[in-house]
Motif scaffolding. Sequence first.
Motif, PDB file in Angstrom:
ATOM      1  N   HIS A  17      -0.757  -4.381  -7.415  1.00  0.00           N
ATOM      2  CA  HIS A  17      -0.121  -3.468  -8.368  1.00  0.00           C
ATOM      3  C   HIS A  17       1.277  -3.952  -8.745  1.00  0.00           C
ATOM      4  CE1 HIS A  17      -2.836   0.090  -8.587  1.00  0.00           C
ATOM      5  NE2 HIS A  17      -3.330  -0.451  -7.487  1.00  0.00           N
ATOM      6  N   ASP A  18       1.760  -3.465  -9.888  1.00  0.00           N
ATOM      7  CA  ASP A  18       3.154  -3.703 -10.277  1.00  0.00           C
ATOM      8  C   ASP A  18       4.041  -2.808  -9.422  1.00  0.00           C
ATOM      9  OD1 ASP A  18       2.216  -5.353 -12.277  1.00  0.00           O
ATOM     10  OD2 ASP A  18       2.233  -3.772 -13.801  1.00  0.00           O
ATOM     11  N   CYS A  19       5.023  -3.398  -8.781  1.00  0.00           N
ATOM     12  CA  CYS A  19       5.896  -2.621  -7.896  1.00  0.00           C
ATOM     13  C   CYS A  19       7.331  -2.634  -8.399  1.00  0.00           C
ATOM     14  CB  CYS A  19       5.831  -3.165  -6.469  1.00  0.00           C
ATOM     15  SG  CYS A  19       4.206  -2.921  -5.701  1.00  0.00           S
ATOM     16  N   ILE A  20       8.008  -1.537  -8.178  1.00  0.00           N
ATOM     17  CA  ILE A  20       9.402  -1.358  -8.575  1.00  0.00           C
ATOM     18  C   ILE A  20      10.236  -1.405  -7.299  1.00  0.00           C
ATOM     19  CG2 ILE A  20      11.038   0.161  -9.740  1.00  0.00           C
ATOM     20  CD1 ILE A  20       8.445   1.513 -10.981  1.00  0.00           C
ATOM     21  N   VAL A  21      11.163  -2.320  -7.227  1.00  0.00           N
ATOM     22  CA  VAL A  21      11.915  -2.556  -5.994  1.00  0.00           C
ATOM     23  C   VAL A  21      13.402  -2.381  -6.262  1.00  0.00           C
ATOM     24  CG1 VAL A  21      12.467  -4.224  -4.175  1.00  0.00           C
ATOM     25  CG2 VAL A  21      10.153  -4.134  -5.119  1.00  0.00           C
ATOM     26  N   GLN A  22      14.079  -1.692  -5.351  1.00  0.00           N
ATOM     27  CA  GLN A  22      15.521  -1.490  -5.490  1.00  0.00           C
ATOM     28  C   GLN A  22      16.283  -2.537  -4.704  1.00  0.00           C
ATOM     29  OE1 GLN A  22      16.996   2.366  -4.364  1.00  0.00           O
ATOM     30  NE2 GLN A  22      19.132   1.764  -4.564  1.00  0.00           N
ATOM     31  N   HIS A  23      17.250  -3.140  -5.352  1.00  0.00           N
ATOM     32  CA  HIS A  23      18.125  -4.087  -4.653  1.00  0.00           C
ATOM     33  C   HIS A  23      18.849  -3.376  -3.516  1.00  0.00           C
ATOM     34  CE1 HIS A  23      17.879  -7.654  -7.168  1.00  0.00           C
ATOM     35  NE2 HIS A  23      17.960  -6.903  -8.237  1.00  0.00           N
ATOM     36  N   GLY A  24      18.915  -4.025  -2.368  1.00  0.00           N
ATOM     37  CA  GLY A  24      19.785  -3.538  -1.291  1.00  0.00           C
ATOM     38  C   GLY A  24      19.173  -2.471  -0.426  1.00  0.00           C
ATOM     39  N   LEU A  25      19.043  -1.247  -0.951  1.00  0.00           N
ATOM     40  CA  LEU A  25      18.702  -0.111  -0.111  1.00  0.00           C
ATOM     41  C   LEU A  25      17.358  -0.284   0.582  1.00  0.00           C
ATOM     42  CD1 LEU A  25      19.600   2.630   0.893  1.00  0.00           C
ATOM     43  CD2 LEU A  25      18.575   3.666  -1.132  1.00  0.00           C
ATOM     44  N   PHE A  26      16.284  -0.342  -0.189  1.00  0.00           N
ATOM     45  CA  PHE A  26      14.968  -0.602   0.380  1.00  0.00           C
ATOM     46  C   PHE A  26      14.374  -1.840  -0.303  1.00  0.00           C
ATOM     47  CE2 PHE A  26      15.174   4.205   0.288  1.00  0.00           C
ATOM     48  CZ  PHE A  26      15.666   4.301   1.576  1.00  0.00           C
ATOM     49  N   GLY A  27      15.235  -2.721  -0.754  1.00  0.00           N
ATOM     50  CA  GLY A  27      14.796  -3.837  -1.584  1.00  0.00           C
ATOM     51  C   GLY A  27      14.120  -4.943  -0.814  1.00  0.00           C
ATOM     52  N   ARG A  28      12.965  -4.654  -0.306  1.00  0.00           N
ATOM     53  CA  ARG A  28      12.201  -5.647   0.425  1.00  0.00           C
ATOM     54  C   ARG A  28      10.888  -5.882  -0.309  1.00  0.00           C
ATOM     55  NH1 ARG A  28      12.943  -3.145   6.546  1.00  0.00           N
ATOM     56  NH2 ARG A  28      15.211  -3.109   6.526  1.00  0.00           N
ATOM     57  N   GLU A  29      10.437  -7.106  -0.278  1.00  0.00           N
ATOM     58  CA  GLU A  29       9.171  -7.410  -0.923  1.00  0.00           C
ATOM     59  C   GLU A  29       8.014  -7.347   0.071  1.00  0.00           C
ATOM     60  OE1 GLU A  29       9.249 -10.171  -4.489  1.00  0.00           O
ATOM     61  OE2 GLU A  29      10.916 -10.942  -3.297  1.00  0.00           O
ATOM     62  N   SER A  30       8.285  -6.793   1.244  1.00  0.00           N
ATOM     63  CA  SER A  30       7.229  -6.557   2.221  1.00  0.00           C
ATOM     64  C   SER A  30       7.352  -5.103   2.680  1.00  0.00           C
ATOM     65  CB  SER A  30       7.380  -7.511   3.415  1.00  0.00           C
ATOM     66  OG  SER A  30       6.350  -7.288   4.358  1.00  0.00           O
ATOM     67  N   TRP A  31       6.299  -4.325   2.456  1.00  0.00           N
ATOM     68  CA  TRP A  31       6.295  -2.910   2.829  1.00  0.00           C
ATOM     69  C   TRP A  31       5.428  -2.740   4.068  1.00  0.00           C
ATOM     70  CZ3 TRP A  31       5.392  -0.215  -2.603  1.00  0.00           C
ATOM     71  CH2 TRP A  31       6.478  -0.521  -3.435  1.00  0.00           C
ATOM     72  N   ARG A  32       5.957  -2.021   5.061  1.00  0.00           N
ATOM     73  CA  ARG A  32       5.276  -1.902   6.358  1.00  0.00           C
ATOM     74  C   ARG A  32       4.748  -0.476   6.541  1.00  0.00           C
ATOM     75  NH1 ARG A  32       6.669  -1.126  11.932  1.00  0.00           N
ATOM     76  NH2 ARG A  32       5.548  -2.565  13.301  1.00  0.00           N
ATOM     77  N   PHE A  33       3.451  -0.368   6.730  1.00  0.00           N
ATOM     78  CA  PHE A  33       2.779   0.918   6.892  1.00  0.00           C
ATOM     79  C   PHE A  33       2.236   1.044   8.314  1.00  0.00           C
ATOM     80  CE2 PHE A  33       2.506  -0.249   2.464  1.00  0.00           C
ATOM     81  CZ  PHE A  33       2.675   0.939   1.770  1.00  0.00           C
ATOM     82  N   THR A  34       2.114   2.302   8.766  1.00  0.00           N
ATOM     83  CA  THR A  34       1.517   2.578  10.072  1.00  0.00           C
ATOM     84  C   THR A  34       0.424   3.622   9.907  1.00  0.00           C
ATOM     85  OG1 THR A  34       3.610   2.118  11.188  1.00  0.00           O
ATOM     86  CG2 THR A  34       1.949   3.308  12.452  1.00  0.00           C
ATOM     87  N   HIS A  35      -0.727   3.363  10.552  1.00  0.00           N
ATOM     88  CA  HIS A  35      -1.842   4.316  10.523  1.00  0.00           C
ATOM     89  C   HIS A  35      -2.579   4.211  11.848  1.00  0.00           C
ATOM     90  CE1 HIS A  35      -5.044   6.829   9.059  1.00  0.00           C
ATOM     91  NE2 HIS A  35      -5.943   5.874   9.210  1.00  0.00           N
ATOM     92  N   ASN A  36      -2.728   5.357  12.541  1.00  0.00           N
ATOM     93  CA  ASN A  36      -3.392   5.381  13.859  1.00  0.00           C
ATOM     94  C   ASN A  36      -2.779   4.353  14.809  1.00  0.00           C
ATOM     95  OD1 ASN A  36      -5.140   7.425  13.061  1.00  0.00           O
ATOM     96  ND2 ASN A  36      -6.725   5.992  12.375  1.00  0.00           N
TER      97      ASN A  36
END
Length: 291
Positions: A182-201
């Motif tokens: 998907h097209d992603c919108i990323v903010q510089h600095g605050l949460f500006g990471r190109e790797s998103w970490r999810f947790t499930h179970n």
Amino acid sequence: MAVFVRVAEGGGLSRAARELNLSQPSVSRIIGALEARLGTTLLLRTTRSISLTEAGSLYLERARHLLAEMEEAEQATRGLDSLHGVLRLAMPVLYGARAVIPALATFLPLHPDLRVEIVMSDARQNLVTEGVDVAIRLGVGPLDDSTFGARRIARVERLVVAAPAYLSSRGEPASPAEIAGHDCIVQHGLFGRESWRFTHNHTATSVDVSAKLWINSAPGVLAAAVAGLGVALATRVMAGEELRRGQLVQLLDRYRLEPAEVYAVFPAGPRPSAKVRAIVDHLAASLDASG
């Protein structure tokens, strides 16, 4: 001493004069008299800027502590109900507008002699040169300003969001792995990471996202998401109104992102003044309760 600290932290004579309700020549004379009494130069002045000498940096550090102790003594005499003076508060734009400023509505009426000056920016300010007494900062992981005092005052949930119009054209991701397409919108600095970490179970998954847009402010990220330009990260505080109105939809609600930590940062060090402690205590109670 107080005039010198305001000049050194604010970066100029004219700004300090305005904040202290003095004329610029008066501020200059006060600094000159202080330097004459100490027998050393504290500030290097040019037509465009003012900088600290080595002696000035040493004196600034000691002066801050002495002024804080003087304020402690005054407050102990008056009682905390008589907070007074100016408190300069820095905060990020969207979180500040939607969480911090509303929380001040029950604080300022209690302290009519206290004036709060608010600086709103999503860029990392130089808190010392801006003359900031306390800054509210959000982030994931440890703070960068290790030399400052800091206190965690809240934790806010982070979400993946997108507009219904975007989802109708691109489809809704069913798993974190599908975010990569998907097209992603990323903010510089605050949460500006190109790797998103999810947790499930209790299982963690990291996804490398495709940044379609990089934006340097949270309002910009939110506006882009509402406009249907892609998938974005936001906190529930920041995107709450848009979620309630249906302008945005929460995605992957079975998965969890690491929450954002909200910190109060004290440039003067780990022993903040009474007025700083009072406003931080109030914000800690208000913001943590609001989530």
